[in-house]
Motif scaffolding. Structure first.
Motif, short mmCIF file in Angstrom:
data_model
loop_
_atom_site.label_atom_id
_atom_site.label_comp_id
_atom_site.label_asym_id
_atom_site.label_seq_id
_atom_site.Cartn_x
_atom_site.Cartn_y
_atom_site.Cartn_z
N GLN A 6 1.80 -15.57 -25.34
CA GLN A 6 0.87 -16.35 -24.67
C GLN A 6 0.51 -15.82 -23.71
OE1 GLN A 6 1.65 -20.68 -24.79
NE2 GLN A 6 1.41 -20.64 -27.06
N PHE A 7 1.89 -15.53 -22.60
CA PHE A 7 1.64 -14.74 -21.11
C PHE A 7 0.75 -13.07 -21.56
CE2 PHE A 7 2.86 -12.37 -18.30
CZ PHE A 7 3.05 -12.45 -16.41
N ASN A 8 1.68 -12.46 -22.12
CA ASN A 8 1.27 -10.93 -22.74
C ASN A 8 -0.72 -10.94 -22.91
OD1 ASN A 8 2.77 -9.27 -21.66
ND2 ASN A 8 4.40 -10.81 -22.87
N GLU A 9 -1.12 -11.53 -24.40
CA GLU A 9 -2.26 -11.99 -24.25
C GLU A 9 -2.73 -12.45 -23.20
OE1 GLU A 9 -2.65 -14.14 -27.80
OE2 GLU A 9 -1.64 -13.34 -29.47
N ASP A 10 -2.79 -12.94 -22.39
CA ASP A 10 -4.30 -13.73 -21.61
C ASP A 10 -3.84 -12.69 -20.26
OD1 ASP A 10 -5.33 -15.68 -20.12
OD2 ASP A 10 -3.85 -15.91 -18.52
N LEU A 11 -2.65 -12.08 -20.43
CA LEU A 11 -2.92 -10.75 -19.91
C LEU A 11 -3.38 -9.61 -19.71
CD1 LEU A 11 -1.12 -9.02 -16.69
CD2 LEU A 11 0.27 -8.69 -18.41
N ALA A 224 -6.36 -2.95 -22.72
CA ALA A 224 -5.04 -3.28 -22.82
C ALA A 224 -4.41 -3.54 -24.80
CB ALA A 224 -4.46 -4.44 -22.22
N ALA A 225 -2.98 -3.01 -24.85
CA ALA A 225 -2.83 -3.50 -25.83
C ALA A 225 -1.24 -3.54 -25.92
CB ALA A 225 -2.72 -2.03 -27.53
N VAL A 226 -0.50 -4.47 -27.18
CA VAL A 226 1.23 -4.83 -27.03
C VAL A 226 1.28 -3.83 -28.54
CG1 VAL A 226 2.68 -6.15 -28.10
CG2 VAL A 226 1.08 -7.51 -26.26
N PHE A 233 6.04 -3.76 -25.94
CA PHE A 233 5.92 -2.63 -24.91
C PHE A 233 4.29 -3.00 -24.22
CE2 PHE A 233 8.93 1.17 -26.85
CZ PHE A 233 9.16 1.03 -25.60
N LEU A 234 4.29 -3.01 -23.14
CA LEU A 234 2.95 -3.14 -22.61
C LEU A 234 1.78 -1.90 -22.31
CD1 LEU A 234 0.49 -5.06 -22.72
CD2 LEU A 234 1.08 -5.66 -20.27
N ALA A 235 0.62 -1.46 -22.48
CA ALA A 235 0.24 -0.62 -22.84
C ALA A 235 -1.23 -0.56 -22.21
CB ALA A 235 -0.13 0.68 -23.68
N LEU A 410 2.61 1.85 -18.97
CA LEU A 410 3.30 1.30 -19.70
C LEU A 410 4.40 0.79 -19.28
CD1 LEU A 410 3.26 1.16 -22.99
CD2 LEU A 410 5.41 2.63 -22.90
N ALA A 411 4.12 -0.64 -20.12
CA ALA A 411 5.23 -1.91 -19.02
C ALA A 411 6.50 -2.48 -20.67
CB ALA A 411 5.29 -2.99 -18.14
N GLY A 412 7.50 -3.58 -20.00
CA GLY A 412 8.10 -3.90 -21.37
C GLY A 412 7.10 -5.27 -21.46
N THR A 413 6.62 -6.68 -22.79
CA THR A 413 6.50 -7.45 -22.51
C THR A 413 7.39 -8.52 -22.04
OG1 THR A 413 7.50 -6.80 -24.95
CG2 THR A 413 5.42 -6.36 -24.63
N LYS A 414 8.44 -8.13 -22.02
CA LYS A 414 9.23 -9.31 -21.14
C LYS A 414 9.50 -9.24 -19.32
CE LYS A 414 12.78 -9.01 -24.94
NZ LYS A 414 14.29 -8.89 -25.12
N ASP A 415 9.03 -8.09 -19.58
CA ASP A 415 9.59 -8.01 -18.02
C ASP A 415 8.78 -9.00 -16.91
OD1 ASP A 415 12.08 -6.91 -18.12
OD2 ASP A 415 10.05 -5.04 -17.93
N ALA A 416 6.99 -8.70 -17.80
CA ALA A 416 6.57 -9.57 -16.09
C ALA A 416 6.08 -10.57 -16.40
CB ALA A 416 5.00 -9.02 -16.42
#
Length: 436
Positions: A6-11, A224-226, A233-235, A410-416
């Motif tokens: 949910q966090f990454n989708e909203d990000l 932006a995409a997972v 990854f988050l790009a 590119l970042a990791g989906t867990k870190d943020a």
């Protein structure tokens, strides 16, 4: 769907709306007001109440949001998080029109330390702030965003440059003016008229008579995409540093109301921070002085406060591992990174890093460290600038990232998500911020 998804989708949604620093602040304001924060105007008196939630905006591109603790007021110290709203990009020049061989191009200036090669062959749009004269004769400003691909910077074909894969360099004056459209021989381009037409589309009834000036930048329309085989990854564009703005905002929105907390997101970090709204300007200090009330109170407040400066860190790239110190190469998805530099390019010290490690351990979040190679120059953040301007103890932290300052990072989906958890605990920490 778990909390991190949910966090990454909203990000991703936040990144899509925050195409410029102005749009980033507007999106943050929208979310803050939905959570009960109210705006304070700097040239008026402030009625600050315990439990109150407030925000201040300057230039439309920098914001300070804070909550006054019901148990621990400002004089007991503030828990502060800092980030920046700007990213390297291509800004349109004041007289940009270039008509060559039937094509309309716009002259651009490189903002910040952009990695230029990835800007070629992308679908680009335009966004920013426009100042205009309305039909009532007054000056007004408004944000616009074309929200569709309207330009591109085509690469030169390899057939015309056989050495392209060996030694092609980018001349920012000659090689990167984007192409917008084709024009007939008798057509005359007027960029301000293009902006006027877009103003009418986005702000019907604004009464625009003439566009006077603008701050417009190009951006990549790819959302932006997972990514990754396992979705790890988050790009996106602008991860540096809107990812930190969003992370700090999410933590602030989960504030428990007990201690006094603050989030500052400054513009102009990528060009040195020296401006009226940058970290080396007066904005944050001005807010803190009003909260403190007098000089003695200000000294006590800063002594008892702490800042966590959140800005992305360089993850160790498997193709370029020798660019890192062998013991300090952060991995994506292995935890936020404490950034350390003995020459004060980062403001972390053993006390602030110790507190962060304690908070991270309480959340079960792993911690990594970054120190630049001793034979390489070190970058910097708003951390040392804020520490020097305000005099507050500071920690530099960041999410490990690949391709920093590229048009797509590119970042990791867990870190943020994990960083947001630690920042939330920092805001809601019941004890003193100082070591005894």
């Amino acid at each position: 769907m778990d909390n991190s998804q949910q966090f990454n989708e909203d990000l991703c949604q936040f990144l899509a709306r925050a195409t410029t620093p102005f749009h980033a602040v507007a999106e943050m304001v929208s979310r803050l007001e939905a959570a009960g924060f109210s705006q304070l105007i700097e040239d008026t008196d402030w009625d600050i109440q315990p439990g109150g939630r407030y925000y201040v905006v300057r230039n439309g591109s920098s914001i300070v949001a804070f909550g006054i603790g019901e148990k621990l007021g400002p004089i007991e110290g503030l828990r502060m998080v800092g980030a920046h709203t700007d990213s390297p990009c291509l800004m349109v020049k004041p007289a940009p029109e270039r008509q060559r061989h039937g094509y309309l191009q716009l002259g651009v200036e490189v903002y910040g330390g952009a990695l230029l090669n990835p800007w070629f062959d992308r679908d680009l749009s335009l966004a920013g702030r426009v100042s205009f004269q309305c039909d009532a004769g007054s000056l007004r400003t408004a944000l616009i965003d074309f929200r569709r691909a309207i330009a591109t910077i085509p690469s030169l074909a390899i057939h015309l440059d056989r050495e392209a894969n060996k030694n092609r360099s980018v001349n920012p004056q000659k090689d990167i003016p984007p192409i917008l459209c084709q024009l007939s021989a008798d057509e005359k381009a007027d960029f301000r008229e293009i902006l006027r037409e877009q103003l009418v589309v986005e702000h019907p009834g604004c009464g625009v008579e003439k566009v006077l000036d603008y701050e417009m930048c190009f951006y990549d329309t790819q959302p932006a995409a997972v990514t990754g085989l396992k979705g790890e990854f988050l790009a996106s564009a602008r991860l540096d540093n809107l990812l930190s703005c969003y992370t700090g905002l999410q933590a602030l929105l989960q504030w428990d109301g007990q201690a006094t907390v603050l989030l500052v997101c400054n513009d102009h970090e990528e060009v040195g921070s020296l401006s009226a709204v940058g970290a080396q300007g007066p904005m944050l200090g001005s807010v803190l002085k009003r909260l403190a009330g007098d000089l003695a109170g200000y000294s006590a407040l800063t002594e008892r406060s702490m800042m966590i400066s959140a800005d992305n860190a360089h993850g160790i790239h498997p193709n370029y591992a020798d660019k890192h110190d062998e013991n300090h190469g952060p991995l994506l998805n292995a935890g936020p990174v404490i950034k350390i530099n003995s020459n004060q390019r980062y403001a972390s010290n053993s006390e602030t890093t110790g507190l962060y490690r304690m908070l991270a351990a309480a959340e079960g979040v792993p911690v990594q460290s970054f120190v630049v190679r001793t034979d390489m120059a070190c970058g910097s953040t708003i951390g040392p600038i804020t520490a020097g301007e305000v005099g507050v103890r500071t920690l530099d932290i960041g999410v490990p990232t690949f391709g920093m300052h590229s048009i797509r990072e590119l970042a990791g989906t867990k870190d943020a998500f994990n960083l947001s958890r630690v920042l939330r605990r920092f805001y809601n920490h019941p004890g003193s911020l100082a070591a005894s």
